[in-house]
Scaffold this motif. Sequence first.
Motif, PDB file in Angstrom:
ATOM      1  N   ARG A  87       5.890   2.948 134.222  1.00 18.83           N
ATOM      2  CA  ARG A  87       4.632   3.309 134.878  1.00 18.83           C
ATOM      3  C   ARG A  87       3.439   2.736 134.216  1.00 18.83           C
ATOM      4  N   SER A  90       2.322  -0.683 136.074  1.00 20.34           N
ATOM      5  CA  SER A  90       1.572  -0.559 137.323  1.00 20.34           C
ATOM      6  C   SER A  90      -0.061  -0.518 137.194  1.00 20.34           C
ATOM      7  N   VAL A  91      -0.547  -0.571 135.893  1.00 18.89           N
ATOM      8  CA  VAL A  91      -1.972  -0.778 135.773  1.00 18.89           C
ATOM      9  C   VAL A  91      -2.456  -1.753 135.010  1.00 18.89           C
ATOM     10  N   TYR A 229      -1.461   6.869 136.956  1.00 14.26           N
ATOM     11  CA  TYR A 229      -0.098   6.372 136.440  1.00 14.26           C
ATOM     12  C   TYR A 229       0.683   7.099 135.492  1.00 14.26           C
ATOM     13  N   CYS A 297      -1.919   6.347 144.552  1.00 19.88           N
ATOM     14  CA  CYS A 297      -2.664   5.308 144.689  1.00 19.88           C
ATOM     15  C   CYS A 297      -3.763   5.896 145.701  1.00 19.88           C
ATOM     16  N   TYR A 306       8.710   2.762 142.021  1.00 17.20           N
ATOM     17  CA  TYR A 306       9.317   2.697 140.449  1.00 17.20           C
ATOM     18  C   TYR A 306      10.620   2.307 140.748  1.00 17.20           C
TER      19      TYR A 306
END
Length: 838
Positions: A87, A90-91, A229, A297, A306
């Motif tokens: 997770r 993702s950023v 996230y 998002c 994921y």
Amino acid sequence: MKKIVMGFVAHVDAGKTTLSEIMLYESGKIRKQGRVDDRSSFLDYDELERQRGITIYSKVSSFDTKDTHYTLIDTPGHIDFSGEMERALSVLDVAVLIISANDGVQSHTKTIWKLLRDYHIPTVIFVNKMDLSHYTQEELCDHLKQLSGNIVSLDDEEALAMCDDRLLDEYMNDGHMQEATIAQAIGHRHVFPVIFGSALKNEGTKELMDLLDRYTLMREDDVLSGIVYKIAHDDKGERLSFVRLSGGHLHVKDELLGEKINQMRQYNGEKYQLSEDMGPGDVCALTGLKETQAGMCFGNYQVPHYELEPFMHYALHLSENSQKTQMLKNLRELSEEEPLLHIKIEDGDHITVSLMGEVQIEILKELIKDRFGEEVTIDSRQVAYKETITKAVEGVGHFEPLRHYAEVHLLLEPGEKGSGLQFENACESSLSPHYQRLIMTHLQEVEHVGVLTGSPITDMKITLLGGRSHEKHTEGGDFREATYRAVRQGLMMSESKLLEPYEHYEITMPSSLISKVFYDFEDYGVPAITNDDGTQAVLSGSAPVSFLYDYQLKLLNMTKGSGQISFSDPFYDQVLNEKEVIDAIGYHPEDDLLHPAGSIFCKHGAGYHVLYDEVYEHMHLPLYTRQKELAPLHHRAYNISDEEVKRVYENTYGKQERKLAKDFYGASSKGYVEANVSQSKPVCLLVDGYNVIFAWDKLKKIAQSNLGAARDSLIDIMASYQGYKGYTLILVFDAYKVEGQLGSLEKYHNIYIVYTKVAQTADAYIEKATKHLSSEYRVMVATSDNLEQKIVVGHGALRLSSRELLKDVEATNRQEQEDFNRRNPKMHNTMMEDFPKE
């Protein structure tokens, strides 16, 4: 100032937390460098983390170096907490992959590398603990090549230039490479810089910070964009939504995802500062958002679904004295923070939870005890099965109780192994776009379960074909019911198979025990021996997770502690003892009231239930997969006059003087009498494409490596063949051109090519076409299918085996060549050309 979100990822004990401590210390963010072994690290502030000496939760900190502001995210390294790590990926704008110089690339390192590739994250490699390693940098560089050949030191200009075309051009033209070009190559994942050092002794860390400052790129979108996230709760129970922003600005009291922001917290380890706004590159914990979930998002921000998931389900039991109502609420709170737990609560006595391994089980029990003051037991391990279908089907759902109306038609098709669930909208314009979007949302908002064991479905493509609404009676909830029922009805009408998780394994053990391992794995394929020096052997292969997890303890006992087993690249495959598993689970799909397969129809003002296998008889729309019939073939006869033939002939071969019969015998004294000649029908040749491909040795060999190339070769051969024979030629392929295609007919040069609709074989198409064309054509069918030959003969067609067709094609090619040679004799046009000896 440039803002970069950077993450540290690594296998457990590689030194992530130590490296984060030294970077925070060097940047002046903290005054004293903490250590993991004495439980003083700045980011591992949770008591459970300090007790066990591992990172369990991803942590956020920030610091400045030169002209860059970094938001640092330290992620867990233990495989049991990989979901928390994914997770965080993702950023990230850039990831630092830390590898222990003692251990090198391990199985979990490969898993992390695959995730970094799938999320397309620029990556820098830091090889840590060089002060303790007996390997040289050259040896470690060779070892890193198994991840990528583009892992290079930026000091090695020649190796760097070979990683990217633009870098190579600059290096060849100017003798050096621009920083901006190197940064772009790193950003596009064409280059993966590597630095060697020791975080504990502060070696190589300054070089790493300088590299990140010079070669990282900031992401900035034009519109408000970002991702939620992570969900957490502070020590007072306040719900926190961790958000990374990549475009636009947010302020306190603004609305985000339909809810008002109360606070913006910028965390630095355990502490935080309140902020009034946030912009691109900022990571803040927002309060006031109650409905957010990890992975949400907004704007232009998009991430893949994921990938990591637990393979085992466990039963969680509350204590007899537990306040069950409050504990169920607490468990739901935990499931928000860790979605991979997949906590399912039927009632206080039946709770299931999904976990990655034994360490996570112990952590979860301790977490519940410390946080909620309750003791729980976790047992009854069960494999996390999944289901898929083996043939395409159109599922129909109808929901029409009084004053409600919705009907949905979905095409369910088997997908490639590991493809997961894919959704597509191929709906006609007859259904409102609003309802189409609603149906697509309903398809993706829940976890649909199969009909064998009630396990989640996977490896399928679900396409919206169409539906119907009512001008007055349709409400949004009606399409939710119709959509769920359409999926379920399709699953019931298709054929399903049960899948279980597999993993690739690598076993290191004494060579003397290889035969025992071979015996243990005989049901799952003999392991491959990848290395054996006579003392130690390395074996690899794949087997079900249910077997491998229990085998770890057996291996330790068998090798007296010297054997090791590691896992990587999990996937789902068919269960070997399917019937035994299905019978043991005892799931009855028709008794599952939460997932109905039947539909609700209305008659005389009252709704009534229709069983799934009778829905086709009551539905209001016809099946979309049966609507497209055989496209009619139109043959146009061309009449060419004798004058036209003569003109073409003379243009080719010159003017010819021809004498007719009247020139020798004189004109007939009798009047012209029309001859009574019967007109024969034109020939239509139907060719079963794939049958022919696999009957012709040359095409079959091509098809083994590239079926598309074999198909194209056959098309070209048939086009040439038709040009000589003059037949109307129809080449038929089973539904291959486009997945989900409902059938098509197109003209390629001088032949027709048919791609049948999904679930319709070429045999069925040819049988129908034979009936349709026999009145206008003399039909011939080329196939080696005996049953098909008998059927078409019964319809009046002539049969031609695939080998007979091949012989005729070869004979035709020879005839064409002979005709060409006869009409184009070889001419000697150079003085130097040798003439045949007399």
